[in-house]
Design a protein around this motif. Structure first.
Motif, PDB file in Angstrom:
ATOM      1  N   SER A 362      42.416 -33.267 -14.992  1.00 50.31           N
ATOM      2  CA  SER A 362      42.101 -31.857 -14.739  1.00 50.31           C
ATOM      3  C   SER A 362      42.659 -30.961 -15.828  1.00 50.31           C
ATOM      4  O   SER A 362      42.178 -29.853 -16.024  1.00 50.31           O
ATOM      5  CB  SER A 362      42.636 -31.429 -13.370  1.00 50.31           C
ATOM      6  OG  SER A 362      44.050 -31.405 -13.417  1.00 50.31           O
ATOM      7  N   ARG A 363      43.679 -31.439 -16.540  1.00 52.34           N
ATOM      8  CA  ARG A 363      44.262 -30.611 -17.608  1.00 52.34           C
ATOM      9  C   ARG A 363      43.584 -30.865 -18.954  1.00 52.34           C
ATOM     10  O   ARG A 363      43.903 -30.227 -19.930  1.00 52.34           O
ATOM     11  CB  ARG A 363      45.768 -30.908 -17.764  1.00 52.34           C
ATOM     12  CG  ARG A 363      46.649 -30.709 -16.509  1.00 52.34           C
ATOM     13  CD  ARG A 363      46.788 -29.364 -16.047  1.00 52.34           C
ATOM     14  NE  ARG A 363      47.556 -29.031 -14.873  1.00 52.34           N
ATOM     15  CZ  ARG A 363      47.209 -29.170 -13.608  1.00 52.34           C
ATOM     16  NH1 ARG A 363      46.128 -29.834 -13.253  1.00 52.34           N
ATOM     17  NH2 ARG A 363      47.943 -28.666 -12.638  1.00 52.34           N
ATOM     18  N   LYS A 365      40.373 -30.480 -19.667  1.00 54.93           N
ATOM     19  CA  LYS A 365      39.201 -29.603 -19.861  1.00 54.93           C
ATOM     20  C   LYS A 365      37.937 -30.396 -20.170  1.00 54.93           C
ATOM     21  O   LYS A 365      37.224 -30.137 -21.127  1.00 54.93           O
ATOM     22  CB  LYS A 365      39.467 -28.597 -21.001  1.00 54.93           C
ATOM     23  CG  LYS A 365      40.748 -27.813 -20.842  1.00 54.93           C
ATOM     24  CD  LYS A 365      40.443 -26.386 -20.427  1.00 54.93           C
ATOM     25  CE  LYS A 365      41.682 -25.550 -20.250  1.00 54.93           C
ATOM     26  NZ  LYS A 365      42.665 -26.017 -19.285  1.00 54.93           N
ATOM     27  N   THR A 366      37.686 -31.396 -19.366  1.00 57.22           N
ATOM     28  CA  THR A 366      36.470 -32.191 -19.535  1.00 57.22           C
ATOM     29  C   THR A 366      35.607 -32.009 -18.293  1.00 57.22           C
ATOM     30  O   THR A 366      36.083 -31.518 -17.274  1.00 57.22           O
ATOM     31  CB  THR A 366      36.819 -33.690 -19.639  1.00 57.22           C
ATOM     32  OG1 THR A 366      37.632 -34.040 -18.529  1.00 57.22           O
ATOM     33  CG2 THR A 366      37.554 -33.991 -20.918  1.00 57.22           C
ATOM     34  N   LYS A 413      34.176 -34.379 -24.351  1.00 57.65           N
ATOM     35  CA  LYS A 413      34.360 -33.589 -23.124  1.00 57.65           C
ATOM     36  C   LYS A 413      33.787 -34.242 -21.878  1.00 57.65           C
ATOM     37  O   LYS A 413      33.744 -33.618 -20.823  1.00 57.65           O
ATOM     38  CB  LYS A 413      33.716 -32.206 -23.307  1.00 57.65           C
ATOM     39  CG  LYS A 413      34.396 -31.343 -24.349  1.00 57.65           C
ATOM     40  CD  LYS A 413      34.017 -29.882 -24.128  1.00 57.65           C
ATOM     41  CE  LYS A 413      34.785 -28.949 -25.026  1.00 57.65           C
ATOM     42  NZ  LYS A 413      34.399 -29.093 -26.435  1.00 57.65           N
TER      43      LYS A 413
END
Ligand SMILES: Cc1ncc(C[n+]2csc(CCOP(=O)(O)OP(=O)(O)O)c2C)c(N)n1
Lengths: 606, 192
Positions: A362-363, A365-366, A413
Motif C-alpha cells: 500500500s505504500r 503507490k501501485t 506500477k
C-alpha cells in the motif's frame, strides 16, 4: 486423516446439510468423490472423505474435479462432485458436454449457492445451469431431505444416463437438523473399461446424435417429474397456495402453516401437469423463490397467473419474517437499537502473514490487482492494499492487461497478488500468458502454505492429500521458471525491510517477475512455529504517530488522551493527542508493528 | 395440540465458541426429546467478524432461522453484539449479556467509539437483563476459554432441561482434558 465416521445407522443425529449429503452418498454406495473447497460447500467433501472405503480428493479446481468425476463415472463408478456456485462457472465447459455423453456409471454434482453473498463474490442462481445445460436438478429443504435426495440423485443419474445436480444453499449447508441415518447398502463393484466412441467422442458427427438423445431424455425426465413423490402437494386452505422449493418451503410453513403448498423436490424440469392441477385446486398462487424468478417465468409461460417477484425480493436470502411481510404486508413488532453500532467486518488475524505484505504494497503507490482469499480483506481501511477482486485467478490476467493498456504509464506500477491455493487453481495459465506475451507486472504469490479462507484445505503445494496421505508438493519456483519467468524471489512477509526492497527492485526492472511471499497461516497448526512473546507499548516512549495503528491489527488500539484519566496521559511529543496500546491476550508477537515503530516503543511483554 | 416453536439467538465474535455452545444446546434439546434446528453462517467468521447462531425448538420445527421480533432469549457473548441483534427479540424477551468488550476495527482505529451505554439501553427496553462476567467465572473454573460454557450455564436457568442432560452434552463435546473445567464453568454460570 483416518476413516473416523461411524458407518452404521446408530439412531438419530444432528447433522448439517453438508454432513447429511455426505452421509446419504455413503449410504447409497458412493465411494468416489472430488471437489474444490468453497463456502458453503466445503464440508461435504471433508466429511465424505472420513467414511471408510472412500476415495475422495481435493482437485486443484472445479473443472478438474468435474472431469475427474466424469472419468470415474465413465469407468462405471458412482461419482460425487462438489463445489460452490461460482465453481460451476469454472466447471461449465465439461458440464455442458457431459450432458450429451451421459454418464455410464453415475455422476452427481452438488452446487452450493450463497443467497445474500455471506462469503462469495456474487449471488448467481445456479438453477439456471440446470435449464441451460439440460441437466435435472433436485433441491432438498433440510438435512434429512439432503440425505435422501442425494440417493435419489444417484438413482436418477443411473436410470436416465445423465449427470444430476443437487442444489444446496448456505442456509441448508450450514444449518443443523435431526437426521435418521440408515445403514449403508452393500457396495457392488461395477467398474470396467468400456469403449464406446460414438457416445463419448463428442465431435460434431457424434454430438449431433447425442444432442437428439438429450431432448429425448428431457422428455422422459418431464414425465418422471409428474409422478416424482418429492414433488408434493399439500392441500389445506384452498384460498391460497404457495409453489416453492428448498429452504423457502420451511420459511413459508413457519409463517403460514395453513396455506396449501406445492413443494417441488425437483426444481428442473418442472412437473407441468402437477402445477396445472395445483392451480385448479387453489384460488390465489404465490411463487416463492430466492433470487431469480426461475419457477415464476416458467409457470407464467404456461398461462397460469401467479404472484411472485412483484412482492418478493430479487436479492438476498429470505427468512420467515421476509416471507410473512411480503405476503401479509405486516411487519413483525420489534424493538430496534437507538444508537449507531460500529460494524464488525471480518479482519486479517493477529499475526497474519498477509498484513506485512499489504502494508508494504500500500505504500508503494501501485495498482494491485487482487484475487480471492483471506488477503482480499486487505482492501479495507486502514491497509487499503488491494484494488480489485473479480474471481479466482483474475489477478494475473488483469495485471497483464492493465500493463499492456497503460504502456509506459504503467511501468513499475502494476502488481498482481494471488494466494497459493488460488494460484494453483487458476493462476498458472495467466502467468504463462504474462511471460509469453511479454507483460510487465510483478506477481506476488501469498504462499501461506494452505487454503486459509475456507478453513485450511490441502492443495497441490502442501504435500498432503485430502485423506491425509503424503504426496509430492509442487515446486513453485521450478514451475514458475518453467512458465518462462526469469526472476522468481522468495521473501518472508514478517520482514518488512527485505519485502519492501525486493518488491522495489522487481518493480524497477522491466518485464514480468514473481515474488513468493512465504510464511504459514498463523492458524495453521501443522506448520505452527514456537509461540512468540506478545508485545506491548511502552507509554513512556510512544509518540502517538499512529504508524502501528495503520496495520489494522486487532490487538492494537488507539487511546485518545482526552478519554484517559490524567495519571495515564504521558506526552512524549509536542502535539501528541493519544497513544497506542496492545492487547497482550490477542497479540502473537509477529513483530511487524515493532518494525514500524521509529521510537522503539513496542517491546516484548515481561 | 400444535405447540409453539421457540427461538434462542446467540451472538458473538469469531473465536468465542458461539458455534460450539449452540451445538451443545441443540444436542441437549434433541436428547430431551424435542425437535430442533439451528442455523449459523461461518466461513468468514473465523476472521474476527460477527458470529450468530439461531436455535429453534419445539414439537415440529420448520425454519432454522428466527424472524425479527420472535426470539425469546438473546445470549450475547460480547457486549456490543447485544445491540446489533436487539430487533430479533420479542418484546419482553430475556437478554443475557457477557460483560466483555472486544473492539471492532473502527474503534481500534479511533474512528468510532465503543457505545458506553449498552446495558442501560437494553435495560430500558427489556424487563429481564442478566449481565455476567463470564471470563472471570471461566478463570475461576480453571479455563479462560470456557466462557461459552459459563454462558450456557446462565442460559440453562431459563430452560426446562434436566441438569444431567447438560452435563452429558458438555462431556461429549470437549476433549477429556478440559471436561472438568467446562462442567465447573457451566455450574458457576448456572449458579449466578
Ligand atoms: C471458483 C471458486 N472456487 C472457490 C471459491 C472459494 N474460495 C475463495 S478464496 C479460496 C482459496 C483461498 O486460498 P488461498 O488462495 O491460498 O488464499 P488464503 O485464503 O490462504 O489467503 C477459495 C477456495 C471461489 N471464490 N471461487
Amino acid at each position: 486423516m483416518t476413516a473416523s465416521r461411524k458407518n452404521g445407522a446408530a439412531g438419530k443425529r444432528l447433522m448439517s446439510g453438508n454432513e447429511a449429503i455426505a452421509r446419504g452418498a455413503y449410504e447409497c454406495g458412493v465411494r468416489f468423490g472430488s471437489g474444490y473447497p468453497g463456502t458453503p460447500s466445503t464440508e461435504i467433501m471433508e466429511e465424505f472423505a472420513r467414511y471408510e472405503g472412500v476415495y475422495a480428493e481435493w482437485s486443484p479446481n472445479e473443472k478438474v474435479a468435474l472431469e475427474v468425476g466424469i472419468g470415474a463415472a465413465l469407468a462405471g463408478a458412482r461419482a460425487l462432485v462438489t463445489m460452490k456456485h461460482v465453481g460451476v462457472n469454472v466447471a461449465a465447459d465439461p458440464l455442458f458436454t457431459v450432458s450429451y455423453t451421459g454418464t455410464n456409471g453415475a455422476l452427481v454434482i452438488v452446487s452450493a449457492d450463497d443467497p445474500s453473498l455471506h462469503s462469495s463474490q456474487n449471488e448467481q442462481d445456479n438453477r439456471n445451469y440446470a435449464k441451460f445445460a439440460k441437466i435435472p436438478m433436485l433441491e432438498p429443504a433440510d438435512s434429512e431431505e439432503a440425505r435422501q435426495f442425494i440417493k435419489i440423485a444417484f438413482e436418477m443419474s443411473e436410470r436416465f444416463d445423465t449427470p444430476v445436480f443437487l442444489r444446496s444453499v448456505t442456509r441448508l449447508s450450514h444449518s443443523k437438523a435431526v437426521v435418521t441415518p440408515e445403514d449403508p447398502v452393500p457396495v457392488e463393484d461395477r467398474t470396467a473399461i468400456n469403449i464406446n466412441a460414438a457416445k463419448y467422442v463428442m465431435v460434431p458427427f457424434n454430438a449431433r446424435v447425442r444432442r437428439v438423445e438429450v431432448e429425448k431424455r428431457m422428455n422422459a425426465l418431464r414425465e418422471f417429474a409428474e409422478t416424482f413423490p418429492e414433488n408434493r402437494m399439500e392441500i389445506n386452505d384452498p384460498e391460497v397456495g404457495i409453489i416453492t422449493a428448498g429452504m423457502c418451503y420451511h420459511y413459508a410453513k413457519a409463517a403460514f402453516r395453513d396455506y396449501s403448498y406445492l413443494k417441488l423436490g425437483m426444481v428442473y424440469p418442472l412437473p407441468v401437469g402437477m402445477i396445472r392441477e395445483f392451480a385448479r385446486k387453489v384460488k390465489k398462487i404465490y411463487v416463492l423463490e430466492e433470487m431469480d424468478p426461475f419457477f415464476e417465468e416458467q409457470i407464467k409461460a404456461l398461462g397460469i397467473s401467479v404472484i411472485g417477484k412483484e412482492i418478493f425480493p430479487y436479492t438476498g436470502e429470505f427468512d420467515p419474517g421476509i416471507v410473512q411481510t411480503a405476503i401479509s404486508g405486516t411487519k413483525p413488532e420489534s424493538i430496534s437499537c437507538p444508537v449507531d453500532i460500529p460494524p464488525r467486518p471480518p479482519n486479517l488475524c493477529p499475526g497474519c502473514p498477509h498484513r506485512g505484505l499489504f502494508h508494504v504494497l500500500s505504500r508503494l503507490k501501485t495498482f494491485v490487482t487482487g484475487d480471492i482469499g483471506c488477503y482480499t480483506l486487505s482492501f479495507m481501511k486502514p491497509l487499503e492494499g488491494l484494488h480489485s477482486c473479480i474471481c479466482m485467478g483474475a489477478s494475473i490476467g488483469m495485471a497483464h492487461g492493465m500493463s499492456k493498456a497503460l504502456g509506459e504509464k504503467g511501468r513499475g506500477k502494476i502488481v498482481g497478488v494471488i494466494g497459493d491455493s488460488t494460484f494453483l487453481h487458476s493462476g498458472i495459465t495467466p502467468l504463462l500468458n504474462l511471460a509469453y506475451n511479454k507483460g510487465d507486472a510483478v506477481i506476488v504469490i501469498c504462499d501461506n502454505r494452505t487454503t486459509a479462507m475456507t478453513g485450511m484445505q490441502e492443495h497441490p503445494g502442501t504435500g498432503y492429500t485430502l485423506q491425509g496421505e503424503k504426496t509430492k508438493p509442487v515446486d513453485l519456483k521450478a514451475l514458475i521458471t518453467a512458465l518462462g519467468i526469469d526472476s522468481v524471489r522468495v521473501v518472508d512477509p514478517y520482514d518488512l525491510k527485505v519485502t519492501r526492497a525486493v518488491l522495489k527492485e522487481e518493480l524497477d526492472r522491466p518485464g514480468p517477475s514473481v515474488v513468493i511471499s512465504q510464511r504459514a497461516c498463523v492458524l495453521f497448526k501443522r506448520e505452527a512455529k514456537a509461540a512468540r512473546k506478545p508485545l506491548r507499548v511502552n507509554p513512556d516512549k510512544c509518540i502517538g504517530c499512529r504508524s502501528c495503528i495503520g496495520l489494522g491489527c486487532p490487538p492494537i488500539a488507539w487511546r485518545n488522551f482526552s478519554e484517559l484519566p490524567p495519571e495515564q496521559v504521558k506526552k512524549n511529543a509536542k502535539k501528541q493527542d493519544g497513544m497506542a496500546v496492545i492487547d497482550g491476550t490477542l497479540c502473537n508477537g509477529c513483530t511487524v508493528c515493532q518494525q514500524l515503530c521509529k521510537v522503539g516503543a513496542i517491546v516484548e511483554e515481561d | 395440540m400444535k405447540s409453539e416453536v421457540k427461538s434462542i439467538l446467540m451472538a458473538g465474535v469469531g473465536g468465542q465458541g458461539v458455534l460450539r455452545a449452540s451445538d451443545i444446546l441443540c444436542q441437549v434439546m434433541m436428547d430431551s426429546g424435542l425437535d430442533v434446528k439451528k442455523s449459523e453462517v461461518h466461513g468468514m467468521a473465523q476472521r474476527g467478524g460477527c458470529v450468530t447462531s439461531h436455535v429453534r425448538y419445539g414439537q415440529k420445527v420448520h425454519s432454522p432461522l428466527a424472524k425479527k421480533g420472535d426470539v425469546e432469549i438473546l445470549l450475547a457473548f460480547e457486549k456490543l453484539e447485544t445491540l446489533r441483534y436487539l430487533d430479533y427479540l420479542k418484546p419482553g424477551g430475556i437478554v443475557i449479556i457477557n460483560d466483555e468488550e472486544m473492539n471492532p476495527p473502527s474503534v481500534n482505529l479511533g474512528a468510532a467509539a465503543y457505545p458506553e451505554t449498552v446495558v442501560p439501553i437494553v435495560r430500558e427496553r427489556f424487563p429481564s437483563v442478566i449481565v455476567v462476567n463470564a471470563p472471570e467465572l471461566a478463570d475461576r473454573a480453571g479455563n479462560r476459554r470456557a466462557v461459552n460454557t459459563v454462558l450456557l450455564g446462565v442460559l440453562s436457568k431459563y430452560l426446562k432441561i434436566e441438569e444431567q442432560q447438560w452435563e452429558k452434552g458438555i462431556r461429549d463435546s470437549f476433549p477429556p482434558k478440559t471436561v472438568d473445567a467446562n462442567i465447573k464453568a457451566f455450574h458457576l454460570g448456572r449458579g449466578i
